[in-house]
Design a protein around this motif. Structure first.
Motif, PDB file in Angstrom:
ATOM      1  N   ALA A  72      -0.440  -3.359   3.236  1.00 24.26           N
ATOM      2  CA  ALA A  72       0.252  -2.336   3.991  1.00 24.26           C
ATOM      3  C   ALA A  72       1.116  -2.980   5.069  1.00 24.26           C
ATOM      4  CB  ALA A  72      -0.762  -1.404   4.631  1.00 24.26           C
ATOM      5  N   PRO A  73       2.392  -2.796   4.962  1.00 28.02           N
ATOM      6  CA  PRO A  73       3.244  -3.374   5.992  1.00 28.02           C
ATOM      7  C   PRO A  73       3.445  -2.363   7.117  1.00 28.02           C
ATOM      8  CG  PRO A  73       4.564  -2.560   4.158  1.00 28.02           C
ATOM      9  CD  PRO A  73       3.153  -2.087   3.936  1.00 28.02           C
ATOM     10  N   GLY A  74       3.151  -2.741   8.311  1.00 27.45           N
ATOM     11  CA  GLY A  74       3.581  -1.908   9.428  1.00 27.45           C
ATOM     12  C   GLY A  74       4.955  -2.444   9.735  1.00 27.45           C
ATOM     13  N   HIS A  75       5.803  -1.649  10.270  1.00 27.31           N
ATOM     14  CA  HIS A  75       7.068  -2.257  10.646  1.00 27.31           C
ATOM     15  C   HIS A  75       7.523  -1.767  11.985  1.00 27.31           C
ATOM     16  CE1 HIS A  75       9.317   1.118   8.425  1.00 27.31           C
ATOM     17  NE2 HIS A  75       8.060   1.357   8.364  1.00 27.31           N
TER      18      HIS A  75
END
Lengths: 327, 327
Positions: A324-327
């Motif tokens: 899961a990429p947070g950005h």
């Protein structure tokens, strides 16, 4: 996640090996089994023969390997005292201990969490203050004293409940249970309280302090600002976060409940493995002692493993289920 | 002017302590009109956040409203029962807190927290609530809202989490949003986006905003009017442009002078000598008098009440007493 489980399993096996070494060394350093088994009138030749037969003349490493490979298959040899297979002895006693420990654990957890939440939510109330005061007694009184006091009040003075034994049991194949008869259930009450009281107060105090901590957090404040009902906040948001650390402690306590059942079983003459162990210690019945040690540590290790896995279920932050990429 | 949305009159917030009662907010009055953004500025401890907490009914005990009144569309909300106040929170007054990293419950998905809030306040089905939640997330600028709604808070970055928090605060379409330092904990690069978002989305829905911050730049860009608090008292309130360009209260002047600008080539920033008094040691007369370069005899004796000034301004300063008598 799988790597984590594997690592934990390897660690558990290492722990078990160390415990096996300790229980194996019991054979060498706790008394002389030959003397115990044959008594004082035995001739030197008898002793030498028995020594040979038990494999006590082999090199230590060979003996340890023998011990290990037989232990894995559940073979701990014959009890010196009763001349029965140790595993059979333990299995016949195990249901009594497990039933006692399980009920104690469940009662301690439910009542502990309930009272903990209650005292956290009504921090200044008379009720919570008295509960907290009484809980100090629970934490500080030794188990055997509580047991003796309970017997005195409820068995001797009031004569409400039996003071010893399991009552009538029902045989379900390899498992004997006390749950199905009235005398069995009545016999459970006092030992369960005795065994669970300490754990209950411990869990209660832990839940209380954790819950107070959680109630101060920003997300609880924000939940209030969102106008959620008190019930949703206290029992949904706060309790769930409180239980994350409580689960570990409660799980570990389950292990010690089984282990410390020894004292309760002695006080109440409960026919479980704890009482068996105490008798074996008196007679230097080393195979039983060794098997008991291994069994208890095995239960501990398994419970630890389960607790670690439960963490994953409860706390989503630990699940690395996606990149899961947070950005 | 039309009836104000929120009207605060002579609000007093006290903290009873062992050494006597501390008055954290002392007779603060202001209005917020429909669709207006009111900036509230002041140093740490000036009572900004407490004012917000008092309005939404979330003062931490032992803090309590000890005087004055708070009206929402003419209806008093400072003496409501807990349950009635709870129904106003989230439904009619939303709140955004400072730290998005701690405002969301880590154990619940964004979707759970949003639908729970919507279902608490609006008569919709679970399915509708979810659709609304997705629309809200989309509106606050979460990319792929439909896919990300079931993520946990830790899957989002700080800026994205603050967007989720804003969505939560606006979930039930409140008339007033109290934003308590909504950008302090964020990267400078996202601060402007978040502030713009709050303003935009509130304008769109006709919600008023009470923007609490110590960042004058944010106030200058966003607010319609600004209230300056000092030591729990209102120093000055008025249209944001007037207050910034022609500050009247000596404290506001100092505050404006201490903002660094790139256009003016200053060697040093102006700073106000001394520091704000502690609540236990607020001087008699004007609270600002020890640090004020223009203080005279009266300032040390009597506390100035806000004085009406031209252009809808109020200043609590004796310097303007005579002047306004002529007006």
């Amino acid at each position: 996640m799988i790597a984590f489980i594997l690592r934990r399993i390897v660690q558990s096996i290492l722990v078990m090996l160390v415990v096996a070494l300790v229980s194996f060394s019991l054979f060498r350093y706790v008394g002389d089994p030959v003397a115990t088994m044959l008594g004082q009138e035995a001739t030197l030749q008898d002793r030498a023969e028995l020594r040979e037969r038990l494999g006590l003349n082999d090199p230590i490493v060979v003996q340890f390997w023998d011990f290990l490979s037989r232990a894995v298959t559940g073979d701990f040899g014959l009890s010196y005292r009763l001349q029965q297979p140790v595993m059979e002895l333990i299995l016949s006693r195990l249901p009594a201990t497990l039933e006692l420990a399980l009920i104690s654990g469940i009662v301690a957890f439910i009542v502990g969490v309930g009272l903990g939440v209650y005292t956290a939510l009504n921090r200044r109330g008379v009720g919570s203050n008295s509960i907290m005061a009484v809980s100090l007694i629970g934490v500080s009184l030794p188990t055997f004293l509580i047991g003796v006091l309970l017997i005195w009040v409820f068995a001797v003075e009031l004569q409400w409940l039996p003071s010893f034994g399991r009552g009538e049991t029902v045989d379900l194949g390899s498992w004997t249970t006390g749950f199905l008869t009235e005398s069995g259930r009545a016999s459970l009450v006092l030992p369960v309280i005795t065994l669970g009281l300490y754990q209950m107060t411990l869990i209660m105090r832990l839940v209380r302090s954790e819950m107070l901590e959680v109630l101060r957090t920003d997300y609880i404040k924000f939940a209030r600002a969102r106008g959620l009902s008190n019930r949703a906040i206290n029992f949904g948001h706060a309790l769930k976060n409180t239980l994350v650390p409580v689960i570990t402690i409660a799980g570990l306590q389950m292990g010690s409940i089984i282990a410390f059942a020894i004292i309760t079983e002695t006080v109440f003459q409960w026919p479980g493995v704890g009482a068996l162990f105490i008798n074996s210690v008196q007679f230097v019945d080393v195979p039983v002692m060794a098997a008991y040690l291994l069994l208890i540590s095995f239960i501990f290790v398994v419970i630890n493993l389960i607790v670690d896995l439960l963490y994953y279920v409860v706390d989503p932050r630990l699940r690395v289920d996606r990149a899961a990429p947070g950005h | 002017m039309a009836e104000p949305l929120l009207s605060v009159r002579d609000l007093v917030v006290e903290f009873p302590t062992r050494r006597g009662t501390l008055t954290a907010i002392n007779k603060v009055s202001f209005d917020i009109h429909p669709g207006e953004v009111l900036g509230v500025v002041g140093e740490s401890g000036a009572g900004k956040s407490l004012t917000g907490a008092a309005i939404i009914g979330l003062l931490e005990p032992p803090g309590r409203i000890a005087g004055g009144e708070i009206r929402l569309r003419g209806e008093r909300i400072d003496h409501l029962t807990r349950e009635a106040m709870r129904r106003i929170r989230g439904k009619r007054i939303g709140m955004v807190f400072q730290d998005p990293l701690t405002s969301l419950n880590p154990l619940y998905t964004v979707s759970q927290q949003l639908t729970e809030t919507i279902l608490t306040h609006l008569p919709v089905s679970r399915k509708e609530a979810r659709e609304r939640a997705i629309a809200l997330l989309d509106r606050v600028g979460i990319p792929a809202a439909r896919r990300r709604i079931d993520d946990y808070p830790h899957h989002f970055s700080g800026g994205m989490r603050q967007r989720v928090v804003i969505a939560l605060a606006l979930a039930a379409e409140p008339e007033l949003v109290i934003a308590d330092e909504p950008t302090t904990a964020l990267d400078v690069s996202v601060q402007a986006q978040i502030i713009d978002l709050i303003k935009e989305i509130c304008m769109e829905r006709g919600a008023s905003v009470m923007l609490i911050t110590h960042d004058m730049g944010v106030i200058a860009e966003t607010a319609d009017r600004v209230a300056v608090l000092y030591a729990g008292r209102l120093a000055e309130i008025g249209p944001v442009h007037d207050v910034i360009t022609k500050a009247e209260h000596p404290y506001t002047k100092g505050l404006m002078g201490s903002i660094p600008t790139l256009s003016h080539d200053e060697d040093r920033l102006v700073q106000i000598p001394g520091s704000m008094p502690r609540l236990t040691a607020i001087p008699t007369g004007c609270a600002f008098n020890p640090r004020c370069g223009e203080a005279f005899a009266k300032c040390h004796v009597d506390r100035p009440d806000p004085i009406e000034r031209p252009d809808n301004r109020q200043v609590a300063c004796w310097l303007y007493e005579k002047e306004s008598a002529h007006v």
